[in-house]
Design a protein around this motif. Structure first.
Motif, PDB file in Angstrom:
ATOM      1  N   ALA A  70       2.094   6.104  -5.662  1.00 24.45           N
ATOM      2  CA  ALA A  70       1.021   5.879  -4.696  1.00 24.45           C
ATOM      3  C   ALA A  70       1.264   6.941  -3.541  1.00 24.45           C
ATOM      4  O   ALA A  70       0.188   7.683  -3.074  1.00 24.45           O
ATOM      5  N   MET A  71       2.356   7.413  -3.284  1.00 26.93           N
ATOM      6  CA  MET A  71       2.528   8.399  -2.283  1.00 26.93           C
ATOM      7  C   MET A  71       2.114   9.833  -3.167  1.00 26.93           C
ATOM      8  O   MET A  71       1.592  10.799  -2.216  1.00 26.93           O
ATOM      9  N   ASN A  72       2.210   9.983  -4.060  1.00 22.98           N
ATOM     10  CA  ASN A  72       1.834  11.183  -4.840  1.00 22.98           C
ATOM     11  C   ASN A  72       0.276  11.514  -4.694  1.00 22.98           C
ATOM     12  O   ASN A  72      -0.211  12.368  -4.505  1.00 22.98           O
ATOM     13  N   LYS A  73      -0.303  10.296  -5.048  1.00 21.67           N
ATOM     14  CA  LYS A  73      -1.897  10.282  -4.741  1.00 21.67           C
ATOM     15  C   LYS A  73      -2.257  10.598  -3.172  1.00 21.67           C
ATOM     16  O   LYS A  73      -3.111  11.478  -3.246  1.00 21.67           O
ATOM     17  N   GLY A  74      -1.487  10.015  -2.464  1.00 20.13           N
ATOM     18  CA  GLY A  74      -1.941  10.641  -1.010  1.00 20.13           C
ATOM     19  C   GLY A  74      -1.478  12.046  -0.642  1.00 20.13           C
ATOM     20  O   GLY A  74      -2.262  12.734  -0.122  1.00 20.13           O
ATOM     21  N   LEU A  75      -0.414  12.479  -1.422  1.00 19.26           N
ATOM     22  CA  LEU A  75      -0.042  14.181  -1.229  1.00 19.26           C
ATOM     23  C   LEU A  75      -1.260  14.969  -1.839  1.00 19.26           C
ATOM     24  O   LEU A  75      -1.508  16.098  -1.484  1.00 19.26           O
ATOM     25  N   ALA A  76      -1.560  14.455  -3.170  1.00 17.31           N
ATOM     26  CA  ALA A  76      -2.653  15.196  -3.983  1.00 17.31           C
ATOM     27  C   ALA A  76      -4.013  15.230  -2.871  1.00 17.31           C
ATOM     28  O   ALA A  76      -4.737  16.301  -3.028  1.00 17.31           O
ATOM     29  N   LEU A  77      -4.219  14.479  -2.194  1.00 20.21           N
ATOM     30  CA  LEU A  77      -5.474  14.373  -1.515  1.00 20.21           C
ATOM     31  C   LEU A  77      -5.359  15.004   0.054  1.00 20.21           C
ATOM     32  O   LEU A  77      -6.205  15.293   0.768  1.00 20.21           O
ATOM     33  N   ALA A  78      -4.220  15.338   0.532  1.00 25.12           N
ATOM     34  CA  ALA A  78      -3.807  15.820   1.583  1.00 25.12           C
ATOM     35  C   ALA A  78      -4.054  17.335   1.965  1.00 25.12           C
ATOM     36  O   ALA A  78      -4.061  18.088   1.091  1.00 25.12           O
TER      37      ALA A  78
END
Length: 248
Positions: A70-78
């Protein structure tokens, strides 16, 4: 004014999510991109998030393979210059915190500060046992994780995705990797986060400790890590003995 991306990871936490959202949206600092990654909650969490959707930059609600996925999904959108993870149940310390962090010193690779701990009834337990070090670098974790994940702002350009082979302590690996690339790390000398105790690493404490030992051995070497853990055990025993005397 650098742009800060704040990422909140949540799954079925209808009780606490609103506190976290408000702590981000009420910041006096205006250049904040807010991303919420929900793991397809079923307890009303998304209904709370929807109340604030006009002020949240991106909302994702779908199943994931665990917290670091889930954190990686957030990083990818940042898209921000800096990344801050403020997971559900935790809070940015007060409304001026982000402004104060960036005012402390321009252009750092990493900013970090102190964390105040809170119990399940949201009563303060005081500062973390591991006090943030006066100076911090990639070797600073050798005697334990002395800067919490919620209290560290990292320049996005030096971050990498979380290593999904670690299920409970990948945040330590992630911070060390970024710190190794940093040339300017700033201690802001203030509380920057409120942390709700009892997260995944607490619930799976033994597994988390095993992963931490593996990560520390990878970066610091097996023998030095064993010696460091003897010191950690001694410090822990001294801490509890001292506090038992205080309480007696």
């Amino acid at each position: 004014m650098p742009k800060l991306t704040v990422i909140t990871i949540v799954y079925n936490n209808v009780r606490d999510i609103e506190r976290t959202i408000k702590s981000v949206l009420n910041q006096t600092y205006r250049k904040i991109e807010y991303i919420i990654i929900d793991g397809k909650s079923t307890d009303g969490t998304m209904e709370v998030i929807e109340k604030y959707k006009n002020r949240i930059s991106k909302i994702v609600s779908e199943p994931d393979k665990g917290i670091y996925d889930a954190m990686n999904k957030g990083l990818a959108l940042a898209t921000g210059d800096y990344i801050l993870f403020m997971n559900s149940g935790d809070e940015i310390y007060d409304e001026q915190t982000v402004q104060n962090v960036f005012d402390s010193s321009p252009g750092a690779d990493i900013y970090y500060g102190e964390t105040e701990m809170y119990n399940d009834n949201w009563e303060s337990l005081g500062r973390r046992r591991h006090e943030a070090p006066e100076e911090f670098d990639w070797k600073s974790f050798k005697f334990g994780m002395n800067v919490s994940h919620q209290a560290i702002y990292i320049r996005r350009s030096i971050t990498v995705p979380y290593d999904l082979k670690y299920k409970y302590s990948s945040d330590i690996d992630w911070i060390i990797k970024a710190a190794k690339k940093s040339s300017n790390i700033v201690n802001v000398h203030r509380y920057v986060a409120k942390y709700l105790v009892g997260g995944m690493s607490k619930k799976k404490h033994r597994e988390s400790l095993k992963e931490r030992f593996q990560i520390f051995s990878k970066y610091y070497g097996l023998l030095p890590n064993i010696l460091n853990h003897i010191i950690i055990a001694g410090n822990l025993a001294f801490y509890f003995l001292k506090h038992r005397r205080t309480n007696d």
